[in-house]
Design an enzyme around this catalytic site. Structure first.
Site, PDB file in Angstrom:
ATOM      1  N   THR A 149      -1.503   8.771   2.971  1.00  0.00           N
ATOM      2  CA  THR A 149      -1.415   7.253   2.992  1.00  0.00           C
ATOM      3  C   THR A 149      -2.118   7.174   4.241  1.00  0.00           C
ATOM      4  O   THR A 149      -2.147   7.961   5.002  1.00  0.00           O
ATOM      5  CB  THR A 149       0.147   6.755   2.775  1.00  0.00           C
ATOM      6  OG1 THR A 149       0.884   7.113   4.150  1.00  0.00           O
ATOM      7  CG2 THR A 149       0.662   7.083   1.656  1.00  0.00           C
ATOM      8  N   ILE A 197       4.451  15.309   3.479  1.00  0.00           N
ATOM      9  CA  ILE A 197       3.144  15.115   4.127  1.00  0.00           C
ATOM     10  C   ILE A 197       2.514  14.178   2.880  1.00  0.00           C
ATOM     11  O   ILE A 197       1.982  14.739   2.116  1.00  0.00           O
ATOM     12  CB  ILE A 197       2.539  16.264   4.616  1.00  0.00           C
ATOM     13  CG1 ILE A 197       3.275  17.142   5.514  1.00  0.00           C
ATOM     14  CG2 ILE A 197       1.116  15.567   5.117  1.00  0.00           C
ATOM     15  CD1 ILE A 197       3.636  16.578   6.836  1.00  0.00           C
ATOM     16  N   ASP A 213       8.780  -9.924   7.471  1.00  0.00           N
ATOM     17  CA  ASP A 213       8.692  -9.058   8.523  1.00  0.00           C
ATOM     18  C   ASP A 213      10.169  -8.276   8.400  1.00  0.00           C
ATOM     19  O   ASP A 213      11.216  -8.844   8.779  1.00  0.00           O
ATOM     20  CB  ASP A 213       8.692  -9.348  10.190  1.00  0.00           C
ATOM     21  CG  ASP A 213       8.717  -8.422  11.082  1.00  0.00           C
ATOM     22  OD1 ASP A 213       9.176  -7.421  10.835  1.00  0.00           O
ATOM     23  OD2 ASP A 213       8.272  -8.797  12.179  1.00  0.00           O
ATOM     24  N   GLN A 263       0.888  -1.138  -0.012  1.00  0.00           N
ATOM     25  CA  GLN A 263      -0.228  -0.270  -0.052  1.00  0.00           C
ATOM     26  C   GLN A 263       0.951   1.336   0.373  1.00  0.00           C
ATOM     27  O   GLN A 263       2.239   1.075   0.046  1.00  0.00           O
ATOM     28  CB  GLN A 263      -0.989   0.081   1.159  1.00  0.00           C
ATOM     29  CG  GLN A 263      -0.180   0.245   2.464  1.00  0.00           C
ATOM     30  CD  GLN A 263      -1.108   0.132   3.669  1.00  0.00           C
ATOM     31  OE1 GLN A 263      -1.841  -0.782   3.963  1.00  0.00           O
ATOM     32  NE2 GLN A 263      -0.870   1.331   4.507  1.00  0.00           N
ATOM     33  N   TYR A 279      10.417   8.656  16.192  1.00  0.00           N
ATOM     34  CA  TYR A 279      10.368   8.621  14.535  1.00  0.00           C
ATOM     35  C   TYR A 279      11.258   9.424  13.860  1.00  0.00           C
ATOM     36  O   TYR A 279      12.130   8.958  13.029  1.00  0.00           O
ATOM     37  CB  TYR A 279       8.676   8.911  14.146  1.00  0.00           C
ATOM     38  CG  TYR A 279       8.692   8.862  12.584  1.00  0.00           C
ATOM     39  CD1 TYR A 279       8.273   7.519  11.976  1.00  0.00           C
ATOM     40  CD2 TYR A 279       8.724  10.142  11.816  1.00  0.00           C
ATOM     41  CE1 TYR A 279       8.184   7.578  10.519  1.00  0.00           C
ATOM     42  CE2 TYR A 279       8.452  10.223  10.583  1.00  0.00           C
ATOM     43  CZ  TYR A 279       8.234   8.866   9.775  1.00  0.00           C
ATOM     44  OH  TYR A 279       7.988   8.772   8.546  1.00  0.00           O
TER      45      TYR A 279
HETATM   46  N1  NAI Z   1       3.245   9.048   4.681  1.00  0.00           N
HETATM   47  C1  NAI Z   1       4.265   9.995   4.931  1.00  0.00           C
HETATM   48  O1  NAI Z   1       3.910  11.102   5.010  1.00  0.00           O
HETATM   49  C2  NAI Z   1       5.638   9.880   4.994  1.00  0.00           C
HETATM   50  C3  NAI Z   1       6.094   8.592   4.820  1.00  0.00           C
HETATM   51  N2  NAI Z   1       7.375   8.337   5.088  1.00  0.00           N
HETATM   52  C4  NAI Z   1       7.841   7.092   5.270  1.00  0.00           C
HETATM   53  O2  NAI Z   1       7.830   6.389   3.779  1.00  0.00           O
HETATM   54  C5  NAI Z   1       7.729   4.723   4.097  1.00  0.00           C
HETATM   55  C6  NAI Z   1       6.169   4.323   3.509  1.00  0.00           C
HETATM   56  O3  NAI Z   1       5.178   5.103   4.346  1.00  0.00           O
HETATM   57  P1  NAI Z   1       3.691   4.983   4.086  1.00  0.00           P
HETATM   58  O4  NAI Z   1       3.345   4.620   2.670  1.00  0.00           O
HETATM   59  O5  NAI Z   1       3.111   6.409   4.121  1.00  0.00           O
HETATM   60  O6  NAI Z   1       3.178   4.202   5.047  1.00  0.00           O
HETATM   61  P2  NAI Z   1       1.837   3.143   5.101  1.00  0.00           P
HETATM   62  O7  NAI Z   1       1.735   2.860   6.773  1.00  0.00           O
HETATM   63  O8  NAI Z   1       0.742   3.402   4.115  1.00  0.00           O
HETATM   64  O9  NAI Z   1       2.640   1.731   4.317  1.00  0.00           O
HETATM   65  C7  NAI Z   1       3.728   1.135   5.195  1.00  0.00           C
HETATM   66  C8  NAI Z   1       3.954  -0.257   4.605  1.00  0.00           C
HETATM   67  O10 NAI Z   1       4.962  -1.025   5.169  1.00  0.00           O
HETATM   68  C9  NAI Z   1       4.604  -2.196   5.663  1.00  0.00           C
HETATM   69  N3  NAI Z   1       5.095  -2.566   6.862  1.00  0.00           N
HETATM   70  C10 NAI Z   1       5.061  -2.057   8.288  1.00  0.00           C
HETATM   71  N4  NAI Z   1       5.786  -2.661   8.889  1.00  0.00           N
HETATM   72  C11 NAI Z   1       6.530  -3.870   8.476  1.00  0.00           C
HETATM   73  C12 NAI Z   1       7.240  -4.704   8.664  1.00  0.00           C
HETATM   74  N5  NAI Z   1       7.768  -4.868   9.734  1.00  0.00           N
HETATM   75  N6  NAI Z   1       7.737  -5.746   7.887  1.00  0.00           N
HETATM   76  C13 NAI Z   1       7.154  -5.352   6.567  1.00  0.00           C
HETATM   77  N7  NAI Z   1       6.362  -4.572   6.131  1.00  0.00           N
HETATM   78  C14 NAI Z   1       6.078  -3.534   6.920  1.00  0.00           C
HETATM   79  C15 NAI Z   1       3.026  -2.021   6.004  1.00  0.00           C
HETATM   80  O11 NAI Z   1       2.592  -3.423   6.025  1.00  0.00           O
HETATM   81  C16 NAI Z   1       2.736  -1.180   4.745  1.00  0.00           C
HETATM   82  O12 NAI Z   1       2.372  -1.984   3.726  1.00  0.00           O
HETATM   83  C17 NAI Z   1       7.704   4.642   5.541  1.00  0.00           C
HETATM   84  O13 NAI Z   1       9.070   4.309   5.663  1.00  0.00           O
HETATM   85  C18 NAI Z   1       7.544   5.947   6.293  1.00  0.00           C
HETATM   86  O14 NAI Z   1       8.301   6.417   7.370  1.00  0.00           O
HETATM   87  C19 NAI Z   1       8.229   9.305   5.009  1.00  0.00           C
HETATM   88  C20 NAI Z   1       7.922  10.769   5.074  1.00  0.00           C
HETATM   89  C21 NAI Z   1       6.463  11.022   5.005  1.00  0.00           C
HETATM   90  C1  BUO Z   2       5.178  10.665   8.168  1.00  0.00           C
HETATM   91  C2  BUO Z   2       6.281  11.670   8.322  1.00  0.00           C
HETATM   92  O1  BUO Z   2       7.608  11.182   8.059  1.00  0.00           O
HETATM   93  C3  BUO Z   2       6.117  13.039   8.631  1.00  0.00           C
HETATM   94  C4  BUO Z   2       7.212  13.771   9.192  1.00  0.00           C
HETATM   95  O2  BUO Z   2       5.142  13.231   8.417  1.00  0.00           O
END
Ligand code: NAI
Ligand code: BUO
Length: 260
Positions: free
Chosen positions: A191, A188, A63, A14, A156
């Site tokens: 998701t 930001i 994982d 996702q 975080y």
């Molecule tokens: N959404 C945002 O605003 C931002 C996100 N990020 C980073 O981008 C990356 C993706 O974030 P999103 O797509 O927004 O998050 P999300 O929560 O929508 O998706 C995260 C995905 O990682 C998987 N996941 C979580 N723990 C896991 C594990 N232990 N093993 C395998 N898979 C695992 C989940 O099942 C999910 O499919 C993350 O590293 C997040 O910190 C960075 C900056 C901003």
């Molecule tokens: C999710 C994330 O990385 C922030 C700062 O929004």
């Protein structure tokens, strides 16, 4: 016939990972999706989207906080898709809590998922690239919170600063093998992660659901929330031919929030 190229994207069931998987597939990569077993049904939908683009894809339940799972995911990607060229350490979790309240277990959990996973991804990918004689690319998820610490996102932020540090170190250590190591730093992004952050912030500061997200989006110069596709464009650049001479960098892709 030219050799196929393979990318593994963690957390691609996702959100941003899905966007990256689809963009890399449209760039010509076959894709291994490594995500938690509970995400298999969502990953199956992403696989169908990748196949519609004419590429192959597999799901590996993993994982990423566990080294053995990451090593196995890389091994299966290479064995089942026939090459291994790009590792995207994307999976991560957020944690919304004042620093005074973070428990030992919570700190341990977020570091295992956001930081240890990146070490395992770097190790597993570098070993496979070396075995296959490839000058591969390793690309990891940082954040605006890897450049500036954000209140209530203390653990975080610390985990994302660590990703930036690991990117500096691994890029230098792996440069003699021709492997590049970079990171993307989104702002930001709309998701599931931000749905959860917004909900938790509302519980803490009493603002209505959606208000914390709205206020954060209002601080973006380009004036709109970020999409997974915005992030995927940067990952595509790091994975592609134009980034051959780029390593050790964490690139802000935040629509104008922080300025380096
Ligand atoms: N959404 C945002 O605003 C931002 C996100 N990020 C980073 O981008 C990356 C993706 O974030 P999103 O797509 O927004 O998050 P999300 O929560 O929508 O998706 C995260 C995905 O990682 C998987 N996941 C979580 N723990 C896991 C594990 N232990 N093993 C395998 N898979 C695992 C989940 O099942 C999910 O499919 C993350 O590293 C997040 O910190 C960075 C900056 C901003
Ligand atoms: C999710 C994330 O990385 C922030 C700062 O929004």
């Amino acid at each position: 016939m030219s050799e196929n190229k393979v990318a593994l994207v963690t957390g691609a069931g996702q959100g941003i990972g899905r966007g990256i998987a689809l963009k890399l597939a449209s760039d010509g990569f076959d894709i291994a999706i490594a995500d938690l077993p509970a995400q298999e049904s969502k990953a199956t939908d992403v696989i169908a989207e990748i196949e519609a683009l004419g590429r192959r894809a597999i799901f590996v339940g993993a994982d990423v906080s566990k080294k053995d799972d990451v090593v196995e995911a890389v091994g299966r990607a290479a064995a089942e898709l026939g090459s291994f060229d790009v590792m995207v350490n994307n999976a991560g979790i957020a944690q919304v809590k004042p620093i005074e309240e973070v428990t030992e277990e919570e700190l341990d959990t977020i570091f295992r998922i956001n930081v240890n996973s990146v070490v395992w991804g770097i190790q597993a990918a570098a070993a496979k690239f070396t075995e296959l004689g490839k000058k591969g690319r390793i690309i990891s998820a940082a954040s605006i919170a890897s450049v500036k610490g954000f209140p209530i996102l203390g653990a975080y932020s610390a985990s994302k600063f660590a990703v930036r540090g690991l990117t500096h170190v691994a890029s230098q250590e792996l440069a003699p093998k021709g492997i590049t190591v970079n990171a993307y730093a989104p702002g930001i992004v709309g998701t599931g992660m931000w749905d959860e952050i917004d909900k938790r912030l509302s519980e803490i500061n009493g603002k209505p659901i959606g208000e914390n997200l709205k206020e954060n989006v209002e601080s973006i110069s380009l004036g709109r929330i970020e999409t997974p596709e915005d992030v995927a464009g940067v990952v595509s650049f790091f994975a592609g031919p134009n980034a051959e001479y780029v390593t050790g960098q964490t690139l802000l892709v935040d629509g104008g929030m922080l300025y380096s």
